[in-house]
Scaffold this motif. Structure first.
Motif, mmCIF file in Angstrom:
data_model
loop_
_atom_site.group_PDB
_atom_site.id
_atom_site.type_symbol
_atom_site.label_atom_id
_atom_site.label_comp_id
_atom_site.label_asym_id
_atom_site.label_seq_id
_atom_site.Cartn_x
_atom_site.Cartn_y
_atom_site.Cartn_z
ATOM 1 N N ALA A 114 0.534 -1.181 0.305
ATOM 2 C CA ALA A 114 0.533 0.119 -0.044
ATOM 3 C C ALA A 114 1.226 1.289 -0.144
ATOM 4 O O ALA A 114 0.909 2.234 -1.482
ATOM 5 C CB ALA A 114 -0.878 -0.223 1.606
ATOM 6 N N ALA A 115 1.615 1.113 0.485
ATOM 7 C CA ALA A 115 3.124 2.140 0.410
ATOM 8 C C ALA A 115 3.937 2.311 -0.717
ATOM 9 O O ALA A 115 3.405 3.564 -1.425
ATOM 10 C CB ALA A 115 4.058 2.323 1.346
ATOM 11 N N SER A 116 3.776 1.000 -1.191
ATOM 12 C CA SER A 116 4.123 1.579 -2.453
ATOM 13 C C SER A 116 3.008 2.286 -3.365
ATOM 14 O O SER A 116 3.470 2.961 -4.773
ATOM 15 C CB SER A 116 4.825 0.447 -3.412
ATOM 16 N N ALA A 117 2.267 1.734 -2.995
ATOM 17 C CA ALA A 117 1.175 2.629 -4.194
ATOM 18 C C ALA A 117 0.652 3.744 -4.261
ATOM 19 O O ALA A 117 0.681 4.526 -4.779
ATOM 20 C CB ALA A 117 -0.253 0.845 -4.009
ATOM 21 N N ARG A 118 0.770 4.079 -2.986
ATOM 22 C CA ARG A 118 0.106 5.603 -3.223
ATOM 23 C C ARG A 118 1.994 6.715 -2.893
ATOM 24 O O ARG A 118 1.226 7.848 -3.553
ATOM 25 C CB ARG A 118 0.884 5.881 -1.335
ATOM 26 N N GLU A 119 3.191 6.142 -3.409
ATOM 27 C CA GLU A 119 4.084 6.544 -4.338
ATOM 28 C C GLU A 119 3.962 6.981 -5.580
ATOM 29 O O GLU A 119 3.953 7.463 -5.940
ATOM 30 C CB GLU A 119 4.998 5.588 -3.879
ATOM 31 N N ALA A 120 3.615 5.332 -6.275
ATOM 32 C CA ALA A 120 2.621 5.631 -7.374
ATOM 33 C C ALA A 120 1.815 6.911 -7.802
ATOM 34 O O ALA A 120 2.064 7.446 -9.068
ATOM 35 C CB ALA A 120 2.129 4.718 -8.378
ATOM 36 N N THR A 121 1.065 6.881 -7.144
ATOM 37 C CA THR A 121 0.221 8.277 -7.127
ATOM 38 C C THR A 121 1.153 9.062 -7.589
ATOM 39 O O THR A 121 0.764 10.031 -7.561
ATOM 40 C CB THR A 121 -1.049 8.948 -6.015
ATOM 41 N N GLN A 122 1.732 9.707 -6.579
ATOM 42 C CA GLN A 122 2.597 10.552 -6.426
ATOM 43 C C GLN A 122 3.623 11.188 -7.750
ATOM 44 O O GLN A 122 3.510 12.242 -8.635
ATOM 45 C CB GLN A 122 4.103 10.569 -5.634
ATOM 46 N N VAL A 123 3.849 9.776 -8.446
ATOM 47 C CA VAL A 123 4.050 9.582 -10.233
ATOM 48 C C VAL A 123 3.575 10.308 -10.732
ATOM 49 O O VAL A 123 3.265 10.983 -11.852
ATOM 50 C CB VAL A 123 5.329 8.423 -10.341
ATOM 51 N N CYS A 124 2.126 10.045 -10.484
ATOM 52 C CA CYS A 124 1.366 10.423 -12.041
ATOM 53 C C CYS A 124 1.279 12.447 -11.935
ATOM 54 O O CYS A 124 1.401 13.255 -12.379
ATOM 55 C CB CYS A 124 -0.301 10.821 -11.264
ATOM 56 N N LYS A 125 1.435 12.642 -10.156
ATOM 57 C CA LYS A 125 1.137 14.050 -9.939
ATOM 58 C C LYS A 125 2.607 14.927 -10.227
ATOM 59 O O LYS A 125 2.214 15.796 -10.878
ATOM 60 C CB LYS A 125 0.899 14.421 -8.260
ATOM 61 N N THR A 126 3.683 13.925 -10.201
ATOM 62 C CA THR A 126 4.705 14.414 -10.336
ATOM 63 C C THR A 126 4.437 14.560 -11.706
ATOM 64 O O THR A 126 5.593 16.185 -12.494
ATOM 65 C CB THR A 126 5.751 13.542 -10.157
ATOM 66 N N CYS A 127 4.667 14.455 -13.019
ATOM 67 C CA CYS A 127 4.544 13.882 -13.978
ATOM 68 C C CYS A 127 3.869 15.649 -14.922
ATOM 69 O O CYS A 127 3.704 16.381 -15.274
ATOM 70 C CB CYS A 127 4.464 13.010 -14.882
ATOM 71 N N HIS A 128 2.238 15.347 -14.294
ATOM 72 C CA HIS A 128 0.996 16.177 -14.315
ATOM 73 C C HIS A 128 2.321 17.939 -13.797
ATOM 74 O O HIS A 128 1.304 18.310 -14.981
ATOM 75 C CB HIS A 128 0.173 16.271 -13.098
ATOM 76 N N GLU A 129 2.838 18.190 -12.791
ATOM 77 C CA GLU A 129 3.188 19.191 -12.225
ATOM 78 C C GLU A 129 4.058 19.698 -13.450
ATOM 79 O O GLU A 129 4.034 21.380 -13.757
ATOM 80 C CB GLU A 129 4.253 18.976 -11.364
ATOM 81 N N ILE A 130 4.838 19.239 -14.471
ATOM 82 C CA ILE A 130 6.062 19.497 -15.665
ATOM 83 C C ILE A 130 5.041 19.593 -16.657
ATOM 84 O O ILE A 130 4.852 20.928 -17.547
ATOM 85 C CB ILE A 130 6.622 18.352 -15.688
ATOM 86 N N TYR A 131 4.358 18.230 -16.762
ATOM 87 C CA TYR A 131 3.604 18.763 -18.464
ATOM 88 C C TYR A 131 1.894 18.712 -18.973
ATOM 89 O O TYR A 131 1.949 18.779 -19.786
ATOM 90 C CB TYR A 131 3.778 17.115 -19.027
ATOM 91 N N LYS A 132 1.238 18.270 -17.742
ATOM 92 C CA LYS A 132 0.143 18.696 -17.632
ATOM 93 C C LYS A 132 -0.367 20.519 -18.080
ATOM 94 O O LYS A 132 -0.498 20.673 -17.203
ATOM 95 C CB LYS A 132 -0.674 17.932 -16.426
ATOM 96 N N PRO A 133 -0.682 20.252 -19.000
ATOM 97 C CA PRO A 133 -1.663 22.171 -18.985
ATOM 98 C C PRO A 133 -2.511 22.297 -17.709
ATOM 99 O O PRO A 133 -3.082 21.319 -18.062
ATOM 100 C CB PRO A 133 -1.925 22.313 -20.172
ATOM 101 N N ARG A 134 -2.128 23.252 -17.872
ATOM 102 C CA ARG A 134 -3.192 24.255 -16.692
ATOM 103 C C ARG A 134 -4.354 25.003 -17.372
ATOM 104 O O ARG A 134 -3.791 25.517 -18.319
ATOM 105 C CB ARG A 134 -2.907 24.305 -15.327
ATOM 106 N N LEU A 135 -5.742 25.213 -17.018
ATOM 107 C CA LEU A 135 -6.405 25.661 -17.455
ATOM 108 C C LEU A 135 -6.376 27.374 -17.143
ATOM 109 O O LEU A 135 -6.409 28.021 -18.538
ATOM 110 C CB LEU A 135 -7.924 25.026 -17.271
ATOM 111 N N ALA A 136 -5.793 27.087 -15.841
ATOM 112 C CA ALA A 136 -5.573 28.549 -15.912
ATOM 113 C C ALA A 136 -4.162 29.085 -15.870
ATOM 114 O O ALA A 136 -3.625 28.869 -14.767
ATOM 115 C CB ALA A 136 -5.954 29.107 -13.990
ATOM 116 N N ARG A 137 -4.006 30.139 -16.797
ATOM 117 C CA ARG A 137 -2.067 30.752 -16.658
ATOM 118 C C ARG A 137 -2.846 31.737 -17.886
ATOM 119 O O ARG A 137 -2.798 31.428 -18.549
ATOM 120 C CB ARG A 137 -1.885 29.567 -17.569
#
Ligand code: HEC
Length: 137
Positions: A114-137
């Motif tokens: 379960a701890a590793s699964a939570r870390e995997a969720t962070q991986v999604c966020k890490t990529c989004h932080e860099i590459y996912k366009p945000r609507l408000a900008r």
């Protein structure tokens, strides 16, 4: 919010090298051919992932893991074709964590899984932080 502080807060160890070479990518990446349906599948799946593990439902957790692995393989391939090494490294971290979850589930180590699964969720966020366009900008 600065990318650096978000990075320090979360997911500090795995993608260090990758993040240091992150470039301002949003301006240059054309996402028209990106598979948003797959991303939405990932979103649904990751919501069940940790609960399935915690419930010690190995079968369901492994099915989730397969979907998530497919997703990280897709992003690895997509960003590799565009020369975005940081996103490739992030995707590999994701795959590694999912494999780790499966190994732990197989050993009956559900808390660690379960701890590793939570870390995997962070991986999604890490990529989004860099590459996912945000609507408000
Ligand atoms: C290596 C990069 C990367 C990883 C890893 C990644 N994503 Fe994404 N994701 C993106 C990008 C880029 C977009 C924006 C796509 C666009 O705008 O067309 C996106 C968009 C999304 C969306 C919005 C889709 C929509 O409706 O337009 C969801 C939901 C999502 N991701 C979930 C996830 C989940 C859950 C994970 C982890 C299991 C994940 N993503 C992992 C890069 C990534």
């Amino acid at each position: 919010m600065s990318r650096i502080s978000a990075y320090r807060n979360s997911y500090a160890r795995l993608a260090l090298g990758a993040m240091l070479i992150a470039t301002p990518a949003l301006a240059t990446l054309d996402l028209r051919d990106y598979d948003d349906d797959l991303m939405r599948d990932l979103e649904k799946t990751i919501k069940y992932f940790e609960p399935d593990i915690t419930a010690q439902n190995s079968q369901a957790a492994k099915e989730d893991a397969e979907v998530l692995l497919d997703g990280f393989r897709y992003t690895e391939d997509y960003f590799a074709k565009r020369g975005k090494d940081d996103a490739v490294a992030i995707s590999r971290d994701g795959s590694r964590l999912i494999a780790d979850v499966v190994a732990k589930v197989d050993k009956g180590e559900f808390d660690a899984a379960a701890a590793s699964a939570r870390e995997a969720t962070q991986v999604c966020k890490t990529c989004h932080e860099i590459y996912k366009p945000r609507l408000a900008r």
